[in-house]
Design an enzyme around this catalytic site. Structure first.
Site, PDB file in Angstrom:
ATOM      1  N   ASP A  49      50.543  -8.753 -15.807  1.00 40.41           N
ATOM      2  CA  ASP A  49      50.287  -9.648 -14.682  1.00 40.41           C
ATOM      3  C   ASP A  49      51.395 -10.695 -14.620  1.00 40.41           C
ATOM      4  OD1 ASP A  49      49.202 -11.303 -12.772  1.00 40.41           O
ATOM      5  OD2 ASP A  49      47.764 -12.245 -14.151  1.00 40.41           O
ATOM      6  N   ASP A  53      46.799 -14.104 -11.884  1.00 36.60           N
ATOM      7  CA  ASP A  53      45.483 -13.858 -11.248  1.00 36.60           C
ATOM      8  C   ASP A  53      44.633 -12.887 -12.085  1.00 36.60           C
ATOM      9  OD1 ASP A  53      46.659 -11.414 -10.802  1.00 36.60           O
ATOM     10  OD2 ASP A  53      46.431 -11.436  -8.613  1.00 36.60           O
ATOM     11  N   ASP A  57      50.500  -6.340 -11.886  1.00 37.64           N
ATOM     12  CA  ASP A  57      51.136  -6.215 -10.573  1.00 37.64           C
ATOM     13  C   ASP A  57      52.543  -5.629 -10.705  1.00 37.64           C
ATOM     14  OD1 ASP A  57      52.640  -8.445 -11.480  1.00 37.64           O
ATOM     15  OD2 ASP A  57      51.066  -9.786 -10.739  1.00 37.64           O
ATOM     16  N   ASP A 126      50.937   8.514  -7.011  1.00 38.18           N
ATOM     17  CA  ASP A 126      49.704   9.218  -6.698  1.00 38.18           C
ATOM     18  C   ASP A 126      49.613   9.454  -5.199  1.00 38.18           C
ATOM     19  OD1 ASP A 126      47.025   9.950  -7.952  1.00 38.18           O
ATOM     20  OD2 ASP A 126      47.763   8.428  -9.352  1.00 38.18           O
ATOM     21  N   ASP A 228      46.042  13.827  -6.172  1.00 36.95           N
ATOM     22  CA  ASP A 228      44.731  13.485  -6.699  1.00 36.95           C
ATOM     23  C   ASP A 228      43.636  14.408  -6.146  1.00 36.95           C
ATOM     24  OD1 ASP A 228      42.981  11.348  -8.043  1.00 36.95           O
ATOM     25  OD2 ASP A 228      42.129  11.442  -6.028  1.00 36.95           O
ATOM     26  N   GLU A 282      46.356  17.529  -9.778  1.00 36.91           N
ATOM     27  CA  GLU A 282      45.276  17.226 -10.711  1.00 36.91           C
ATOM     28  C   GLU A 282      44.285  18.376 -10.606  1.00 36.91           C
ATOM     29  OE1 GLU A 282      41.893  13.913 -11.744  1.00 36.91           O
ATOM     30  OE2 GLU A 282      42.245  14.463  -9.659  1.00 36.91           O
ATOM     31  N   HIS A 348      44.139   7.580 -17.308  1.00 34.69           N
ATOM     32  CA  HIS A 348      43.270   6.467 -16.888  1.00 34.69           C
ATOM     33  C   HIS A 348      41.822   6.908 -16.682  1.00 34.69           C
ATOM     34  CE1 HIS A 348      44.217   8.719 -13.354  1.00 34.69           C
ATOM     35  NE2 HIS A 348      43.253   8.086 -12.697  1.00 34.69           N
ATOM     36  N   ASP A 349      41.560   8.204 -16.735  1.00 30.92           N
ATOM     37  CA  ASP A 349      40.186   8.692 -16.572  1.00 30.92           C
ATOM     38  C   ASP A 349      39.563   9.041 -17.915  1.00 30.92           C
ATOM     39  OD1 ASP A 349      40.200   8.533 -13.801  1.00 30.92           O
ATOM     40  OD2 ASP A 349      41.149  10.489 -13.609  1.00 30.92           O
TER      41      ASP A 349
HETATM   42  C1  NOJ Z   1      40.931  11.403  -9.844  1.00 31.34           C
HETATM   43  C2  NOJ Z   1      41.461  10.090 -10.316  1.00 31.34           C
HETATM   44  O1  NOJ Z   1      42.242  10.321 -11.464  1.00 31.34           O
HETATM   45  C3  NOJ Z   1      40.264   9.204 -10.594  1.00 31.34           C
HETATM   46  O2  NOJ Z   1      40.645   8.001 -11.218  1.00 31.34           O
HETATM   47  C4  NOJ Z   1      39.555   8.948  -9.294  1.00 31.34           C
HETATM   48  O3  NOJ Z   1      38.384   8.202  -9.553  1.00 31.34           O
HETATM   49  C5  NOJ Z   1      39.169  10.266  -8.606  1.00 31.34           C
HETATM   50  N1  NOJ Z   1      40.230  11.231  -8.610  1.00 31.34           N
HETATM   51  C6  NOJ Z   1      38.834  10.004  -7.164  1.00 31.34           C
HETATM   52  O4  NOJ Z   1      39.997   9.692  -6.473  1.00 31.34           O
END
Ligand code: NOJ
Length: 579
Positions: A49, A53, A57, A126, A228, A282, A348-349
């Site tokens: 950041d 905030d 960023d 993305d 995505d 993906e 990140h998932d």
């Molecule tokens: C895959 C993304 O990696 C994930 O973070 C997102 O929640 C879902 N697609 C929906 O866009």
């Protein structure tokens, strides 16, 4: 009780046992920059950041470009930075040609890409076009009347036809993917949250808009797109009923719908083929055949796909290395000649790499994080490394639902409550699997908020930042960070690790993953102990003069029984040159 609650969309895509075996004579795959790249994934909200905030960023990323360069990586994949109301942290785009206010301005973006390119780093963005935000102008128009010109940008089902056939929503509290909208007395489709209506790819106007958006970013100089959830984009818009229980394997019904390949071919023709950009999907469909159809060079669609059945092996109760080895070997053999794959064990998932696949106890965190990095950097495919994993960052393990920020887990928690399921058990599993574990702020130093922000971070910092942080690791030549740098360099200096033939050794060993990589007279042996115990690898290779190249321990393993067996210490990773 439903057993398939936790981020179902991350579950394996039920790859058919295609029986696809590695060809006997492998030729070296064609060389491409995106095959040789090491991709570093940045989650912008949590990276750095710059304005206090509490939200990472673009200027924050710019301030860390020298750090990124120092890793040796050549490509950055940035999670979505477009305008968004942030129902799903940017995966709900309200304006595809603008930058999210939290993240900065288009001028910041231009400085970012220039700064990257000056340093020889490419940028992959993305592309979130299975769905948009419900706050996108297209959707606002679409919902306003049945005759609006944007009506068919989305999927609507008029209520006088009755309730539409069931569709499963991954993120909705009720898992119902149809949302009733009284304005036009109709339901709209959303595979993800209610605020993420699915776009209608059958509509050529929509497709043209998307290609225009892609060109806009490609003209700005970006080097690739990560598509995505795109395998879900094509739908049978007659919306036939699915058999009872389909939701447990919804991917079989959602992935690779009618015309998906036509859309990809069109996208390739209109955009991808006109620039030097890479396209990565993906998801890889439901079989090797699907995956090949997405990425084989002669099909002119995409360059790479990433499949989930490797990353999904980790479970709170542990995982079988034999299974892990079988999955990665199977995928390798299926793509030995044609096509190309991404290699990853976190993003990140997912929760943190070392907490899911390694051992984040104080004793073993470092060796196991390094061992996993060694795996990813020595397999065939393009490695994707998620920010913070190079430090060996760990799961934060929130204890209360109010600690979480991710809409998908909050909604699922509510769902579990609604069906009177065991919410304590749910929270327990979330400590292991929740996506927020991987989204806590990057740990830069031992100062307030780990040096991430001078404000209040949007999500708590993991308290272990006092001893796991980049500043400390910089100073320690044996840190995870410095080991990661060595590995990246090692991969760069050894194309055999990118293109070379892979062969697994000591196949039935439940603790050791051993394999060779071989190309043009060069052969490398990789030994990985995936366990916390001393063990032994029986590799049965004849080593005239084995040359140790890299190890996560300072001393080389002790050889036992001539030149074929090695004693390995807990989570040891060692690489030898055989030829
Ligand atoms: C895959 C993304 O990696 C994930 O973070 C997102 O929640 C879902 N697609 C929906 O866009």
């Amino acid at each position: 009780m439903k057993r398939y609650w936790l981020f179902l969309w991350l579950t394996p895509f039920f790859f058919a046992e295609s029986g696809c075996q590695g060809p006997v004579h492998e030729k070296t795959p064609d060389k491409k920059w995106w095959k040789e790249a090491v991709v570093y994934q940045i989650y912008p909200r949590s990276f750095k950041d710059s304005d206090g905030d509490g939200i990472g960023d673009l200027k924050g990323i710019i301030s860390k470009l020298d750090y990124i360069k120092s890793l040796g990586v050549d490509v950055v994949w940035l999670n979505p930075i477009y305008s968004s109301p942030n129902d799903d942290n940017g995966y709900d785009v309200s304006d595809y040609r603008n930058i999210m206010q939290d993240f900065g301005t288009m001028a910041d973006f231009d400085s970012l890409i220039n700064g990257m390119h000056r340093r020889g780093i490419k940028l992959v963005m993305d592309l979130v076009v299975n769905h948009s935000s419900d706050e996108h102008e297209w959707f606002k128009q679409s919902r306003s009347s049945r005759t609006n010109r944007y009506r068919n940008y989305y999927h609507w089902w008029n209520a006088e036809r009755g309730k539409p056939p069931s569709r499963y929503s991954l993120f909705d509290v009720n898992h119902d993917a149809w949302r009733y909208d009284s304005v036009t007395n109709a339901y709209y489709l959303h595979y993800f949250s209610r605020k993420q209506p699915d776009l209608n790819w059958e509509n050529p106007d929509l497709r043209k808009e998307v290609y225009g958006i892609m060109k806009f970013w490609a003209d700005k100089g970006i080097d690739g797109f990560r598509l995505d959830a795109f395998q879900f984009a094509a739908k049978d818009t007659s919306f036939p009923a699915f058999p009872e229980g389909y939701e447990k394997k919804f991917q079989l019904y959602y992935a690779m719908g009618p015309h998906l390949h036509d859309y990809l071919k069109e996208m390739n023709h209109e955009v991808l083929s006109r620039y030097d950009v890479m396209g990565v999907a993906e998801g890889a469909g439901n079989s090797f055949e699907d995956a090949h159809d997405l990425v084989d060079a002669d099909r002119n669609e995409l360059n790479m796909a990433y499949a989930f059945d490797g990353v999904d092996i980790a479970k709170p109760e542990g995982y079988s290395l034999l299974h892990f080895k079988e999955v990665f070997s199977r995928w390798d053999s299926a793509f030995a000649v044609n096509g190309w794959l991404s290699l990853f064990l976190s993003n990140h998932d997912q929760a943190r790499l070392v907490s899911r696949f390694g051992n984040d106890s104080p004793e073993f965190r470092e060796p196991s994080a390094k061992m996993l990095a060694t795996f990813l950097m020595t397999m065939r495919g393009t490695p994707y490394y998620y920010n913070g994993d190079e430090l060996g960052m760990t799961n934060i393990r929130f204890t209360k639902i109010t600690d979480y920020r991710d809409m998908s887990i909050k909604n699922e928690y509510q769902h579990q409550k609604d069906i009177h399921a065991d919410t304590l058990q749910f929270l327990e599993r979330a400590k292991f699997a929740s996506r927020d574990n991987g989204r806590t702020p990057f740990q830069w130093d031992g100062g307030p908020n780990a040096g991430f922000t001078t404000g209040i971070p949007w999500i708590p910092v993991n308290p272990n930042y006092m001893y796991i942080n980049a500043a400390l690791e910089e100073k320690n030549p044996n840190s995870c960070l410095n080991y990661f740098r060595k590995l990246v360099l090692f991969r760069k200096n050894n194309p055999v690790l990118v293109y070379g033939k892979y062969e697994m050794l000591d196949k039935d060993n439940p603790q050791v993953y051993a394999y060779t990589r071989e190309m043009e007279g060069k052969k490398i042996l990789v030994l990985l102990n995936f366990s916390a115990k001393n063990t032994r690898a029986d590799v049965k290779v004849s080593l005239a003069d084995p040359k140790p190249l890299l190890s996560n321990y300072s001393e080389n393993p002790t050889e036992v029984s001539g030149h074929s067996g090695f004693a390995l210490r807990p989570y040891e990773a060692t690489i030898f040159q055989l030829q």
